[in-house]
Design a protein around this motif. Structure first.
Motif, short mmCIF file in Angstrom:
data_model
loop_
_atom_site.label_atom_id
_atom_site.label_comp_id
_atom_site.label_asym_id
_atom_site.label_seq_id
_atom_site.Cartn_x
_atom_site.Cartn_y
_atom_site.Cartn_z
N GLU A 137 0.89 -1.28 0.17
CA GLU A 137 -0.14 0.04 0.04
C GLU A 137 0.99 1.26 0.03
OE1 GLU A 137 -3.15 0.38 -0.53
OE2 GLU A 137 -3.88 -1.57 -0.26
N GLY A 138 2.18 1.16 0.00
CA GLY A 138 3.08 2.14 -0.20
C GLY A 138 3.25 3.07 1.04
N VAL A 139 3.10 2.29 2.10
CA VAL A 139 3.53 3.07 3.31
C VAL A 139 4.99 3.24 3.49
CG1 VAL A 139 3.34 2.80 5.97
CG2 VAL A 139 1.65 1.88 4.43
N ASP A 140 5.45 4.26 3.82
CA ASP A 140 6.77 4.81 3.78
C ASP A 140 7.69 4.10 4.84
OD1 ASP A 140 6.15 6.66 2.04
OD2 ASP A 140 5.97 8.35 3.27
N GLU A 141 7.07 3.98 6.02
CA GLU A 141 8.01 2.94 6.91
C GLU A 141 7.14 2.18 7.93
OE1 GLU A 141 11.25 4.65 9.33
OE2 GLU A 141 11.94 5.75 7.59
N TYR A 142 7.43 0.99 8.20
CA TYR A 142 6.84 0.17 9.22
C TYR A 142 7.67 -0.25 10.39
CZ TYR A 142 4.23 -4.00 10.81
OH TYR A 142 3.64 -4.98 11.44
N TRP A 143 7.36 -0.13 11.59
CA TRP A 143 8.15 -0.32 12.66
C TRP A 143 7.41 -1.29 13.43
CZ3 TRP A 143 9.03 5.21 15.20
CH2 TRP A 143 10.00 6.06 14.21
N ILE A 144 8.27 -2.42 13.73
CA ILE A 144 7.71 -3.40 14.63
C ILE A 144 8.53 -3.31 15.94
CG2 ILE A 144 7.52 -6.05 15.10
CD1 ILE A 144 7.30 -6.28 11.91
N VAL A 145 7.82 -3.14 17.05
CA VAL A 145 8.69 -2.71 18.39
C VAL A 145 8.38 -4.01 18.97
CG1 VAL A 145 8.39 -1.27 20.32
CG2 VAL A 145 7.70 -0.40 18.22
N GLU A 146 9.43 -4.37 19.66
CA GLU A 146 9.42 -5.41 20.39
C GLU A 146 10.11 -5.29 21.81
OE1 GLU A 146 11.13 -9.59 19.24
OE2 GLU A 146 11.66 -8.70 17.08
N PRO A 147 9.04 -4.90 22.72
CA PRO A 147 9.64 -4.69 24.13
C PRO A 147 10.15 -5.78 24.76
CG PRO A 147 7.26 -4.21 23.69
CD PRO A 147 7.84 -4.78 22.72
N ALA A 148 9.83 -7.03 24.69
CA ALA A 148 10.54 -8.02 25.49
C ALA A 148 12.35 -8.01 24.79
CB ALA A 148 9.90 -9.35 25.25
N ALA A 149 12.47 -7.84 23.44
CA ALA A 149 13.74 -7.97 23.18
C ALA A 149 14.37 -6.50 23.14
CB ALA A 149 13.76 -8.57 21.65
N ARG A 150 13.56 -5.57 23.58
CA ARG A 150 14.07 -4.05 23.51
C ARG A 150 14.71 -3.71 21.88
NH1 ARG A 150 15.27 -2.40 29.45
NH2 ARG A 150 14.14 -3.76 30.44
N LEU A 151 14.11 -4.01 21.07
CA LEU A 151 14.48 -3.51 19.69
C LEU A 151 13.54 -3.17 18.95
CD1 LEU A 151 13.77 -5.96 17.52
CD2 LEU A 151 15.61 -7.36 18.64
N VAL A 152 13.57 -2.43 17.81
CA VAL A 152 12.60 -2.23 16.86
C VAL A 152 13.25 -2.64 15.50
CG1 VAL A 152 11.44 -0.19 15.56
CG2 VAL A 152 11.93 -0.13 17.96
N GLU A 153 12.31 -3.40 14.66
CA GLU A 153 12.42 -3.84 13.33
C GLU A 153 11.92 -2.58 12.44
OE1 GLU A 153 10.87 -7.43 11.82
OE2 GLU A 153 11.40 -8.50 13.90
N ARG A 154 12.88 -2.06 11.61
CA ARG A 154 12.36 -1.10 10.56
C ARG A 154 12.34 -1.48 9.42
NH1 ARG A 154 16.27 3.98 10.21
NH2 ARG A 154 14.39 5.51 10.94
N TRP A 155 11.07 -1.38 8.64
CA TRP A 155 10.94 -1.87 7.42
C TRP A 155 10.79 -0.56 6.56
CZ3 TRP A 155 11.48 -6.61 5.39
CH2 TRP A 155 11.32 -7.89 6.45
N ARG A 156 11.28 -0.23 5.57
CA ARG A 156 11.21 0.81 4.53
C ARG A 156 10.50 0.26 3.30
NH1 ARG A 156 16.50 3.19 6.37
NH2 ARG A 156 16.22 4.94 7.86
N LEU A 157 9.96 1.17 2.65
CA LEU A 157 9.16 0.78 1.40
C LEU A 157 10.22 0.09 0.51
CD1 LEU A 157 6.41 0.89 0.04
CD2 LEU A 157 6.98 3.15 -0.83
N GLY A 158 9.85 -1.16 -0.09
CA GLY A 158 10.95 -1.93 -0.81
C GLY A 158 11.90 -2.87 -0.05
N ASP A 159 11.97 -2.45 1.14
CA ASP A 159 12.91 -3.43 1.76
C ASP A 159 12.58 -5.05 1.65
OD1 ASP A 159 14.40 -1.33 2.66
OD2 ASP A 159 13.72 -1.45 4.79
N GLU A 160 13.70 -5.99 1.69
CA GLU A 160 13.39 -7.35 1.55
C GLU A 160 13.53 -7.81 3.14
OE1 GLU A 160 14.68 -9.49 -1.58
OE2 GLU A 160 13.84 -7.62 -3.05
#
Length: 195
Positions: A137-160
Protein backbone atom coordinates in the motif's frame (compact mmCIF):
# COMPACT_ATOMS: atom_id res chain seq x y z
CA UNK A 1 -38.73 -22.15 32.51
CA UNK A 2 -37.14 -19.16 30.75
CA UNK A 3 -34.39 -19.85 28.27
CA UNK A 4 -31.38 -17.59 28.25
CA UNK A 5 -30.11 -16.17 25.01
CA UNK A 6 -27.27 -18.04 23.41
CA UNK A 7 -23.94 -16.21 23.25
CA UNK A 8 -23.02 -14.88 19.82
CA UNK A 9 -21.16 -17.29 17.61
CA UNK A 10 -17.44 -16.74 17.37
CA UNK A 11 -16.40 -15.54 13.91
CA UNK A 12 -15.20 -18.24 11.54
CA UNK A 13 -11.56 -17.22 11.09
CA UNK A 14 -10.87 -20.08 8.65
CA UNK A 15 -12.71 -18.33 5.81
CA UNK A 16 -10.68 -16.19 3.43
CA UNK A 17 -13.49 -14.14 1.99
CA UNK A 18 -14.01 -11.51 4.68
CA UNK A 19 -14.82 -7.94 3.69
CA UNK A 20 -14.56 -4.64 5.55
CA UNK A 21 -18.36 -4.42 5.50
CA UNK A 22 -18.67 -7.73 7.36
CA UNK A 23 -16.38 -6.53 10.18
CA UNK A 24 -19.11 -4.15 11.35
CA UNK A 25 -21.30 -7.12 12.28
CA UNK A 26 -18.71 -8.71 14.56
CA UNK A 27 -19.25 -8.54 18.33
CA UNK A 28 -17.77 -5.91 20.63
CA UNK A 29 -15.89 -8.54 22.64
CA UNK A 30 -12.59 -6.84 23.44
CA UNK A 31 -10.83 -8.33 20.42
CA UNK A 32 -9.46 -6.28 17.55
CA UNK A 33 -10.69 -7.43 14.14
CA UNK A 34 -8.89 -6.60 10.91
CA UNK A 35 -9.12 -8.00 7.40
CA UNK A 36 -6.29 -8.35 4.90
CA UNK A 37 -7.16 -9.67 1.45
CA UNK A 38 -10.13 -11.55 2.88
CA UNK A 39 -8.23 -13.04 5.85
CA UNK A 40 -9.73 -12.15 9.21
CA UNK A 41 -7.09 -11.21 11.79
CA UNK A 42 -8.18 -11.40 15.43
CA UNK A 43 -6.06 -9.92 18.21
CA UNK A 44 -6.88 -10.10 21.91
CA UNK A 45 -6.93 -7.02 24.13
CA UNK A 46 -3.41 -5.66 24.48
CA UNK A 47 -1.29 -6.09 27.59
CA UNK A 48 -0.32 -3.19 29.82
CA UNK A 49 3.29 -3.36 28.55
CA UNK A 50 1.96 -3.15 24.97
CA UNK A 51 -0.04 -0.05 25.86
CA UNK A 52 2.92 1.51 27.66
CA UNK A 53 5.09 0.94 24.57
CA UNK A 54 2.56 2.70 22.33
CA UNK A 55 1.94 5.52 24.81
CA UNK A 56 5.65 6.28 25.22
CA UNK A 57 6.17 6.24 21.46
CA UNK A 58 3.17 8.50 20.85
CA UNK A 59 4.64 11.07 23.25
CA UNK A 60 7.96 10.96 21.37
CA UNK A 61 6.37 11.27 17.91
CA UNK A 62 3.41 13.62 18.34
CA UNK A 63 5.07 17.05 18.37
CA UNK A 64 7.61 16.07 15.73
CA UNK A 65 4.78 14.92 13.49
CA UNK A 66 2.86 18.19 13.95
CA UNK A 67 5.93 20.25 13.07
CA UNK A 68 6.09 18.28 9.82
CA UNK A 69 2.37 18.63 8.94
CA UNK A 70 1.67 15.05 9.95
CA UNK A 71 -0.99 13.61 12.26
CA UNK A 72 -0.13 10.92 14.82
CA UNK A 73 -2.96 8.56 15.87
CA UNK A 74 -3.14 5.72 18.41
CA UNK A 75 -5.35 2.62 17.92
CA UNK A 76 -8.13 1.84 17.72
CA UNK A 77 -8.26 3.64 14.40
CA UNK A 78 -9.48 1.87 11.27
CA UNK A 79 -7.44 2.42 8.13
CA UNK A 80 -9.35 1.16 5.12
CA UNK A 81 -7.32 0.58 1.98
CA UNK A 82 -9.99 -1.33 0.03
CA UNK A 83 -13.20 -3.34 0.62
CA UNK A 84 -11.02 -6.33 1.65
CA UNK A 85 -8.28 -4.43 3.51
CA UNK A 86 -8.85 -2.79 6.88
CA UNK A 87 -6.22 -2.64 9.60
CA UNK A 88 -5.74 -0.90 12.93
CA UNK A 89 -2.05 -0.13 13.37
CA UNK A 90 -1.13 0.37 17.01
CA UNK A 91 0.10 3.81 15.98
CA UNK A 92 -0.03 5.57 12.64
CA UNK A 93 1.29 8.80 11.17
CA UNK A 94 -0.53 10.31 8.20
CA UNK A 95 -0.05 13.54 6.23
CA UNK A 96 -2.27 16.55 6.78
CA UNK A 97 -5.15 16.89 4.31
CA UNK A 98 -5.34 20.24 2.50
CA UNK A 99 -3.02 21.82 5.06
CA UNK A 100 -4.89 20.62 8.16
CA UNK A 101 -4.93 17.53 10.30
CA UNK A 102 -7.56 14.99 9.22
CA UNK A 103 -10.85 15.30 11.09
CA UNK A 104 -12.11 11.82 10.12
CA UNK A 105 -10.30 8.53 9.60
CA UNK A 106 -11.88 8.25 6.14
CA UNK A 107 -9.74 11.22 5.05
CA UNK A 108 -6.55 9.22 5.61
CA UNK A 109 -5.47 7.76 2.29
CA UNK A 110 -1.72 7.36 2.86
CA UNK A 111 0.40 6.39 5.86
CA UNK A 112 3.85 7.84 6.34
CA UNK A 113 4.47 5.47 9.25
CA UNK A 114 2.70 2.42 10.70
CA UNK A 115 3.78 0.93 14.03
CA UNK A 116 2.85 -2.41 15.58
CA UNK A 117 3.95 -3.63 19.01
CA UNK A 118 4.79 -7.31 18.78
CA UNK A 119 3.14 -9.85 21.06
CA UNK A 120 3.06 -13.66 20.84
CA UNK A 121 -0.53 -13.53 19.57
CA UNK A 122 0.24 -11.05 16.77
CA UNK A 123 3.76 -12.03 15.64
CA UNK A 124 2.72 -13.81 12.43
CA UNK A 125 0.30 -11.11 11.37
CA UNK A 126 2.65 -8.24 12.24
CA UNK A 127 5.78 -9.70 10.65
CA UNK A 128 4.27 -11.19 7.51
CA UNK A 129 0.66 -10.33 6.71
CA UNK A 130 0.69 -6.68 7.77
CA UNK A 131 4.24 -6.03 6.63
CA UNK A 132 3.34 -7.20 3.13
CA UNK A 133 0.13 -5.14 3.23
CA UNK A 134 1.87 -1.96 4.35
CA UNK A 135 4.56 -2.33 1.72
CA UNK A 136 2.03 -3.08 -1.02
CA UNK A 137 0.00 0.00 0.00
CA UNK A 138 3.04 2.28 -0.23
CA UNK A 139 3.47 2.98 3.49
CA UNK A 140 6.82 4.78 3.74
CA UNK A 141 8.00 3.07 6.95
CA UNK A 142 6.77 0.25 9.16
CA UNK A 143 8.17 -0.29 12.64
CA UNK A 144 7.70 -3.47 14.65
CA UNK A 145 8.44 -2.71 18.30
CA UNK A 146 9.55 -5.66 20.44
CA UNK A 147 9.45 -4.61 24.12
CA UNK A 148 10.67 -8.00 25.39
CA UNK A 149 13.75 -7.99 23.12
CA UNK A 150 14.16 -4.19 23.42
CA UNK A 151 14.48 -3.62 19.69
CA UNK A 152 12.69 -2.12 16.73
CA UNK A 153 12.50 -3.74 13.29
CA UNK A 154 12.36 -0.97 10.73
CA UNK A 155 10.97 -1.74 7.28
CA UNK A 156 11.19 0.88 4.57
CA UNK A 157 9.25 0.76 1.35
CA UNK A 158 10.86 -1.86 -0.89
CA UNK A 159 12.98 -3.48 1.84
CA UNK A 160 13.37 -7.25 1.69
CA UNK A 161 14.89 -7.41 5.18
CA UNK A 162 14.43 -5.16 8.19
CA UNK A 163 16.94 -2.89 9.81
CA UNK A 164 17.27 -4.02 13.45
CA UNK A 165 17.68 -1.08 15.84
CA UNK A 166 18.62 -1.40 19.51
CA UNK A 167 20.38 1.84 20.49
CA UNK A 168 18.71 4.63 18.56
CA UNK A 169 16.23 5.22 15.77
CA UNK A 170 16.59 8.22 13.46
CA UNK A 171 13.48 9.08 11.49
CA UNK A 172 13.22 11.80 8.90
CA UNK A 173 9.57 12.38 8.05
CA UNK A 174 10.39 14.87 5.30
CA UNK A 175 13.27 14.59 2.88
CA UNK A 176 15.84 17.23 3.77
CA UNK A 177 14.03 18.04 7.02
CA UNK A 178 15.21 17.81 10.60
CA UNK A 179 15.28 14.19 11.80
CA UNK A 180 13.80 12.85 15.01
CA UNK A 181 16.28 10.78 17.01
CA UNK A 182 14.79 8.32 19.51
CA UNK A 183 17.09 6.93 22.19
CA UNK A 184 15.79 3.35 22.20
CA UNK A 185 17.66 2.35 25.36
CA UNK A 186 15.91 5.14 27.28
CA UNK A 187 12.60 4.42 25.54
CA UNK A 188 12.61 0.75 26.55
CA UNK A 189 13.62 1.65 30.11
CA UNK A 190 10.51 3.84 30.31
CA UNK A 191 8.34 1.10 28.79
CA UNK A 192 9.59 -1.35 31.42
CA UNK A 193 9.18 1.14 34.27
CA UNK A 194 12.90 1.36 34.95
CA UNK A 195 13.11 5.18 34.94
Amino acid sequence: MAMSALPPLAPDTSRNDWTVEQLAALPEDGNRYEVVDGELLVSPSPSLRHQDAIGELFVLLREYARRNSLHCVVAPADVTFSPRRLVQPDLLVAPFVNGRQPSRLEEIRHLVLAVEVLSPATARADRYVKRWLYQSEGVDEYWIVEPAARLVERWRLGDEEPEILVESLTWNAREGGEPLVIDLVSYFRSVHGEE
